[in-house]
Design an enzyme around this catalytic site. Sequence first.
Site, PDB file in Angstrom:
ATOM      1  N   LYS A 148       0.807  -1.221   0.000  1.00 33.02           N
ATOM      2  CA  LYS A 148       0.000   0.000   0.000  1.00 33.02           C
ATOM      3  C   LYS A 148       0.841   1.273   0.000  1.00 33.02           C
ATOM      4  O   LYS A 148       2.010   1.280   0.339  1.00 33.02           O
ATOM      5  CB  LYS A 148      -1.022  -0.046   1.146  1.00 33.02           C
TER       6      LYS A 148
ATOM      7  N   ARG B  69      -3.783 -10.285   4.276  1.00 30.96           N
ATOM      8  CA  ARG B  69      -4.252 -10.223   2.877  1.00 30.96           C
ATOM      9  C   ARG B  69      -3.126  -9.654   2.028  1.00 30.96           C
ATOM     10  O   ARG B  69      -2.807  -8.481   2.132  1.00 30.96           O
ATOM     11  CB  ARG B  69      -5.510  -9.334   2.823  1.00 30.96           C
TER      12      ARG B  69
HETATM   13  N1  HH2 Z   1      -7.648  -3.720   0.652  1.00 31.08           N
HETATM   14  C1  HH2 Z   1      -8.025  -3.677  -0.639  1.00 31.08           C
HETATM   15  C2  HH2 Z   1      -9.136  -4.395  -1.077  1.00 31.08           C
HETATM   16  N2  HH2 Z   1      -9.855  -5.158  -0.229  1.00 31.08           N
HETATM   17  N3  HH2 Z   1     -10.227  -5.995   1.952  1.00 31.08           N
HETATM   18  C3  HH2 Z   1      -9.886  -6.024   3.238  1.00 31.08           C
HETATM   19  N4  HH2 Z   1     -10.601  -6.767   4.102  1.00 31.08           N
HETATM   20  N5  HH2 Z   1      -8.805  -5.318   3.723  1.00 31.08           N
HETATM   21  C4  HH2 Z   1      -8.035  -4.544   2.925  1.00 31.08           C
HETATM   22  O1  HH2 Z   1      -7.084  -3.917   3.428  1.00 31.08           O
HETATM   23  C5  HH2 Z   1      -8.366  -4.483   1.531  1.00 31.08           C
HETATM   24  C6  HH2 Z   1      -9.490  -5.219   1.074  1.00 31.08           C
HETATM   25  C7  HH2 Z   1      -7.236  -2.840  -1.595  1.00 31.08           C
HETATM   26  O2  HH2 Z   1      -6.169  -3.532  -2.139  1.00 31.08           O
HETATM   27  P1  HH2 Z   1      -6.173  -4.285  -3.547  1.00 31.08           P
HETATM   28  O3  HH2 Z   1      -7.276  -5.296  -3.623  1.00 31.08           O
HETATM   29  O4  HH2 Z   1      -4.829  -4.822  -3.770  1.00 31.08           O
HETATM   30  O5  HH2 Z   1      -6.397  -3.135  -4.611  1.00 31.08           O
HETATM   31  P2  HH2 Z   1      -7.668  -2.606  -5.404  1.00 31.08           P
HETATM   32  O6  HH2 Z   1      -8.674  -2.130  -4.401  1.00 31.08           O
HETATM   33  O7  HH2 Z   1      -7.125  -1.497  -6.268  1.00 31.08           O
HETATM   34  O8  HH2 Z   1      -8.240  -3.741  -6.207  1.00 31.08           O
END
Ligand code: HH2
Length: 265
Positions: free
Chosen positions: A207, A242
């Site tokens: 992040k 995650r």
């Molecule tokens: N972060 C993201 C998405 N879903 N769910 C939980 N429970 N906790 C988190 O910290 C979290 C999440 C964002 O990260 P990512 O899926 O890699 O990116 P994007 O939202 O751009 O798909």
Amino acid sequence: MGILNVTPDSFSDGGAYPSSSRALARALEMVEEGATLIDIGGESTRPGADRVDAGEQKRRILDVVEQVSGAVPEGVVVSVDTTLSEVASSALDAGAGMVNDISAGRDDPGIFSLVAEREVPYCLMHMQGTPKTMQDDPQYSDAVKEVREFLEERAEAAQRAGVESGRIIVDPGIGFGKLTEHNLQLIAQLDKIVELGYPVLLGTSRKRFMGEISGASDPGQRVPATVVTTGWGLCAGARIFRVHDVWQNRQALDLTQALLEKEGR
Ligand code: HH2
């Protein structure tokens, strides 16, 4: 928990899996590397992202959820990363066994009754604002206290709607309506969230705040920083991590666990 974003625009792995066979191959690779949960999402929630409606989310993920659920070994669970009960319901029908809701039931209150009826684990996360505007000007007088109270209140709301307390997982929502300062406070005082008594999920992977601290502008260069937060999080009592980079974080967990055992924990 290995991340599998079936989106064109996720901040780190957007567009990485243009076909369901590529997504399936990555899911199986993450299981091989030590993931026991695979989190599949069809909507990016990066700062500034636009919403994706239920129909489009389903078009993106259902085939992948079905294929991955059918191919992973017993004991590995597919989680669906959505705030919408329509998407979650179809994903559960397609073989998912957990719901990951970054809105904690605020986007679609129907998600509580769905999770209660299907008797699946449910992760509820803290977010200030919405992805579109959440990084514009986040404000807290005491971030740890406010996030903790929010999670407690939402977990109680889920239980009032019939979700069993033993199925609830809480997540401080690193990067969701938070400045670097707030993210650091929440990770440094993660034990205060653990004290709530629910399993804690930590989502720090690659992040932006890590880039602010280390100067690593490319998310792919933030793996060492992610690994540090994973070891730190395990020491504080977090239970689910995650991540995009599974074997690296698995190694950090194994080593931290060995050290905790030597310490007598
Ligand atoms: N972060 C993201 C998405 N879903 N769910 C939980 N429970 N906790 C988190 O910290 C979290 C999440 C964002 O990260 P990512 O899926 O890699 O990116 P994007 O939202 O751009 O798909």
